[in-house]
Write a protein that holds these residues in place. Sequence first.
Motif, PDB file in Angstrom:
ATOM      1  N   ALA A 131      56.269  24.476  32.770  1.00 14.42           N
ATOM      2  CA  ALA A 131      56.309  25.478  33.836  1.00 14.42           C
ATOM      3  C   ALA A 131      55.613  24.959  35.084  1.00 14.42           C
ATOM      4  O   ALA A 131      54.391  24.751  35.087  1.00 14.42           O
ATOM      5  N   LEU A 132      56.366  24.735  36.149  1.00 13.10           N
ATOM      6  CA  LEU A 132      55.813  24.337  37.440  1.00 13.10           C
ATOM      7  C   LEU A 132      55.705  25.598  38.284  1.00 13.10           C
ATOM      8  O   LEU A 132      56.675  26.046  38.900  1.00 13.10           O
ATOM      9  N   ILE A 133      54.524  26.178  38.291  1.00 15.68           N
ATOM     10  CA  ILE A 133      54.323  27.518  38.840  1.00 15.68           C
ATOM     11  C   ILE A 133      53.887  27.449  40.301  1.00 15.68           C
ATOM     12  O   ILE A 133      52.982  26.690  40.658  1.00 15.68           O
ATOM     13  N   ASN A 134      54.531  28.252  41.127  1.00 12.26           N
ATOM     14  CA  ASN A 134      54.093  28.444  42.506  1.00 12.26           C
ATOM     15  C   ASN A 134      53.002  29.518  42.479  1.00 12.26           C
ATOM     16  O   ASN A 134      53.275  30.713  42.624  1.00 12.26           O
ATOM     17  N   TRP A 135      51.767  29.072  42.267  1.00 10.54           N
ATOM     18  CA  TRP A 135      50.681  30.030  42.048  1.00 10.54           C
ATOM     19  C   TRP A 135      50.425  30.939  43.248  1.00 10.54           C
ATOM     20  O   TRP A 135      50.208  32.149  43.053  1.00 10.54           O
ATOM     21  N   PRO A 136      50.424  30.450  44.483  1.00  9.39           N
ATOM     22  CA  PRO A 136      50.202  31.382  45.604  1.00  9.39           C
ATOM     23  C   PRO A 136      51.222  32.519  45.645  1.00  9.39           C
ATOM     24  O   PRO A 136      50.864  33.675  45.866  1.00  9.39           O
ATOM     25  N   LYS A 137      52.500  32.196  45.424  1.00  7.66           N
ATOM     26  CA  LYS A 137      53.524  33.238  45.429  1.00  7.66           C
ATOM     27  C   LYS A 137      53.329  34.199  44.259  1.00  7.66           C
ATOM     28  O   LYS A 137      53.376  35.426  44.421  1.00  7.66           O
ATOM     29  N   LEU A 138      53.110  33.648  43.071  1.00  7.91           N
ATOM     30  CA  LEU A 138      52.948  34.493  41.888  1.00  7.91           C
ATOM     31  C   LEU A 138      51.764  35.433  42.049  1.00  7.91           C
ATOM     32  O   LEU A 138      51.867  36.644  41.799  1.00  7.91           O
ATOM     33  N   LEU A 139      50.623  34.917  42.471  1.00  2.64           N
ATOM     34  CA  LEU A 139      49.434  35.759  42.591  1.00  2.64           C
ATOM     35  C   LEU A 139      49.602  36.807  43.677  1.00  2.64           C
ATOM     36  O   LEU A 139      49.140  37.948  43.528  1.00  2.64           O
ATOM     37  N   SER A 140      50.278  36.457  44.760  1.00  7.74           N
ATOM     38  CA  SER A 140      50.528  37.434  45.825  1.00  7.74           C
ATOM     39  C   SER A 140      51.418  38.565  45.327  1.00  7.74           C
ATOM     40  O   SER A 140      51.152  39.747  45.594  1.00  7.74           O
ATOM     41  N   ASP A 141      52.479  38.221  44.604  1.00  9.38           N
ATOM     42  CA  ASP A 141      53.392  39.250  44.086  1.00  9.38           C
ATOM     43  C   ASP A 141      52.704  40.117  43.036  1.00  9.38           C
ATOM     44  O   ASP A 141      52.868  41.352  43.027  1.00  9.38           O
ATOM     45  N   PHE A 142      51.952  39.495  42.144  1.00  6.20           N
ATOM     46  CA  PHE A 142      51.246  40.260  41.122  1.00  6.20           C
ATOM     47  C   PHE A 142      50.221  41.206  41.752  1.00  6.20           C
ATOM     48  O   PHE A 142      50.071  42.355  41.326  1.00  6.20           O
ATOM     49  N   LYS A 143      49.504  40.724  42.727  1.00  4.46           N
ATOM     50  CA  LYS A 143      48.509  41.561  43.405  1.00  4.46           C
ATOM     51  C   LYS A 143      49.189  42.767  44.053  1.00  4.46           C
ATOM     52  O   LYS A 143      48.678  43.886  43.988  1.00  4.46           O
ATOM     53  N   ALA A 144      50.358  42.553  44.640  1.00  5.82           N
ATOM     54  CA  ALA A 144      51.061  43.636  45.334  1.00  5.82           C
ATOM     55  C   ALA A 144      51.456  44.744  44.367  1.00  5.82           C
ATOM     56  O   ALA A 144      51.180  45.930  44.624  1.00  5.82           O
ATOM     57  N   PHE A 145      52.111  44.406  43.248  1.00  2.00           N
ATOM     58  CA  PHE A 145      52.527  45.488  42.345  1.00  2.00           C
ATOM     59  C   PHE A 145      51.335  46.083  41.604  1.00  2.00           C
ATOM     60  O   PHE A 145      51.362  47.255  41.216  1.00  2.00           O
ATOM     61  N   THR A 146      50.274  45.310  41.405  1.00  2.00           N
ATOM     62  CA  THR A 146      49.081  45.855  40.755  1.00  2.00           C
ATOM     63  C   THR A 146      48.416  46.903  41.647  1.00  2.00           C
ATOM     64  O   THR A 146      48.020  47.979  41.165  1.00  2.00           O
ATOM     65  N   GLU A 147      48.306  46.620  42.930  1.00  2.00           N
ATOM     66  CA  GLU A 147      47.649  47.562  43.833  1.00  2.00           C
ATOM     67  C   GLU A 147      48.427  48.863  43.950  1.00  2.00           C
ATOM     68  O   GLU A 147      47.834  49.949  43.986  1.00  2.00           O
ATOM     69  N   VAL A 148      49.759  48.784  43.978  1.00  2.00           N
ATOM     70  CA  VAL A 148      50.568  50.003  44.031  1.00  2.00           C
ATOM     71  C   VAL A 148      50.395  50.802  42.739  1.00  2.00           C
ATOM     72  O   VAL A 148      50.295  52.043  42.763  1.00  2.00           O
ATOM     73  N   SER A 149      50.326  50.129  41.602  1.00  2.00           N
ATOM     74  CA  SER A 149      50.136  50.810  40.320  1.00  2.00           C
ATOM     75  C   SER A 149      48.775  51.496  40.262  1.00  2.00           C
ATOM     76  O   SER A 149      48.648  52.644  39.812  1.00  2.00           O
ATOM     77  N   LEU A 150      47.730  50.798  40.717  1.00  2.00           N
ATOM     78  CA  LEU A 150      46.389  51.385  40.725  1.00  2.00           C
ATOM     79  C   LEU A 150      46.333  52.603  41.639  1.00  2.00           C
ATOM     80  O   LEU A 150      45.712  53.621  41.296  1.00  2.00           O
ATOM     81  N   ALA A 151      46.990  52.525  42.789  1.00  2.00           N
ATOM     82  CA  ALA A 151      46.992  53.654  43.716  1.00  2.00           C
ATOM     83  C   ALA A 151      47.709  54.858  43.123  1.00  2.00           C
ATOM     84  O   ALA A 151      47.308  56.011  43.342  1.00  2.00           O
ATOM     85  N   LEU A 152      48.769  54.598  42.358  1.00  2.00           N
ATOM     86  CA  LEU A 152      49.523  55.704  41.745  1.00  2.00           C
ATOM     87  C   LEU A 152      48.621  56.520  40.821  1.00  2.00           C
ATOM     88  O   LEU A 152      48.612  57.752  40.873  1.00  2.00           O
ATOM     89  N   PHE A 153      47.849  55.833  39.975  1.00  2.00           N
ATOM     90  CA  PHE A 153      47.039  56.541  38.973  1.00  2.00           C
ATOM     91  C   PHE A 153      45.643  56.892  39.484  1.00  2.00           C
ATOM     92  O   PHE A 153      44.975  57.744  38.910  1.00  2.00           O
ATOM     93  N   GLY A 154      45.173  56.207  40.520  1.00  2.00           N
ATOM     94  CA  GLY A 154      43.842  56.505  41.039  1.00  2.00           C
ATOM     95  C   GLY A 154      42.716  55.927  40.216  1.00  2.00           C
ATOM     96  O   GLY A 154      41.566  56.359  40.342  1.00  2.00           O
ATOM     97  N   GLY A 155      42.998  54.962  39.377  1.00  2.00           N
ATOM     98  CA  GLY A 155      41.973  54.337  38.545  1.00  2.00           C
ATOM     99  C   GLY A 155      42.623  53.450  37.512  1.00  2.00           C
ATOM    100  O   GLY A 155      43.857  53.385  37.408  1.00  2.00           O
ATOM    101  N   PHE A 156      41.779  52.758  36.715  1.00  2.00           N
ATOM    102  CA  PHE A 156      42.275  51.830  35.703  1.00  2.00           C
ATOM    103  C   PHE A 156      41.488  52.061  34.421  1.00  2.00           C
ATOM    104  O   PHE A 156      40.263  52.226  34.460  1.00  2.00           O
TER     105      PHE A 156
END
Length: 578
Positions: free
Chosen positions: A193-218
Amino acid sequence: MIHYRVSYENPLTSYLLVEMTLAVPADAPQPLELQLPAWRPGRYELQNFAQKIQRVEVVAADSGAALPWRKLTKDRWAVSNAAGQQVRVRYRFYAHQMDAGGSWLDETQLYLNPVQCFMYAEGRQDEACELQLDVPDTWEIACGLPQSAPHTLAARNFDHLADSPLIASPTLQHHTYEAGGLPFHVWAQGSEALINWPKLLSDFKAFTEVSLALFGGFPVADYHFLNQFLPLKHYHGVEHNNSTVIVLGPAAQLMNDELYKELLGVSCHELFHTWNIKAIRPAEMQPYDYSRENYFRSCFIAEGITTYYGEYLLARSHVRSPEQYFTELNTVLRKHFDDAGGDNLSLADASMDLWLDGYKPGVPDRKVSVYHKGALVALILDLTLRQLSSHARSLDEVMRRLYQEFGQTGIGYTEEDYIRLVNEVAGRDMQAYFDKFIYGTEPLLGPLDKLLRTVGCQLVSAPNPAHAENTFGFRTTSRADRTDVSYIWPGSPAEKVLSVEDEIVAVNGVRETPNHQLLLPGNAPHYELTVLRQNRLLTLQLNAEPGQTFGTRYEVRRLREADEAQQKGFRQWLGWEY
């Protein structure tokens, strides 16, 4: 504390050596009963892990004297003369299952799902556990459990241990990102696996933040994505307490659009499960009973709603465009409408029947998918709540309140609790929704199209391009040098002459070759088929007649002309300009 130790002698055999040590009080109930889990959370079917256990031994740890034991069931053991002893249980476990719910041992790594291979002492599931891994000092460990010492993991109780998979390897890749002030770890095993880490981490951070905002906590303090990237084609993910295992391949294609899309979808889906099923848990599973089926009728919430949000939140977080989201939604539509089982079983009953045949094709037209139909009825509910409140309320609020009332308190919810919350968020009685789509078999097509139009979209129909499916109502699968009938639509022309598992040998006297495009050449209304059925050669006449078929495909598209209210609804639903 109950101690576990995992070691191995020859990794090429795939056999782990498992030891479990516990002190048995002198006044403890006799005999000591040991249970190996019969299933794992996240897959609601009995899995018989005990078939992978070899050579069970039970001894008094101090003296080494053997203690008598016998099997009570396929996965339960009774140990005699254990009172007042330090008991050590030893056995070998065959770790040769490489998927997101399995365990694997070879010379490159130890991958372990503890729920598969660790016994627990009946009545002592709440005691703290410690796991020691005898692996080389240079190996790193990826796991949601804290390390109390080198290569030693600590768990609050057996459930915590069982729900914490791990990868131990010298070649793990590890990166982190922060969202909501919390650390998220992304682990990758697989050198191809030749991973584009900057892209992956940016995308993961984006959907994680939206998920956290939906529930208001983790629900947890940190989170771990444990990725197995294989050199072969694979797709599987399983949710856990504060982690997920995702197995994907081929690894060399990971950053290609198609496979990377799959990685994003399954990762967002499994993260959503941290709230929805791990924290927000049905009453029937509070706590888990690992010894038997845990029947529940609300998997349309646990899996259906999660399937909806797993793709939807990628659009809301701008990781995907609306059209990319619609492509994934269209796949769910196709899978739902290409199966007639929805006419025969409700979502609630399909939830129960997961324990029966939910993960296998089963007999034709018997059941419906809690994942696919569950996602579509979640979409119906979300758009209904938005329409009723001019987008002031949505399915987000239902999930947030489920988390507040049940996920944060550890109380299991019931179907009645869910219905109550939906009614309260809607501001009206929603029983008709439940009667039609959850407890009944009402068709989804009309309601879906009507609701999608409120957000500037519609369902567009197109003819199925496959002649066999569109005109005659049957589907085939090809393997090696043969073509078999795999599905026949009820009431179709094909149902009058064909049977599932018929091998199509010839069409109009010409030998059939495994090629779906050439199966019925010329788009003619009549064909002579030669089939092999139960080793008998038959010649059949297939005629185009009125009847039910796989005739239509449905896709979500934007309206060519949307008014201001529809465009506003689109923005409020997806978070994109129309």
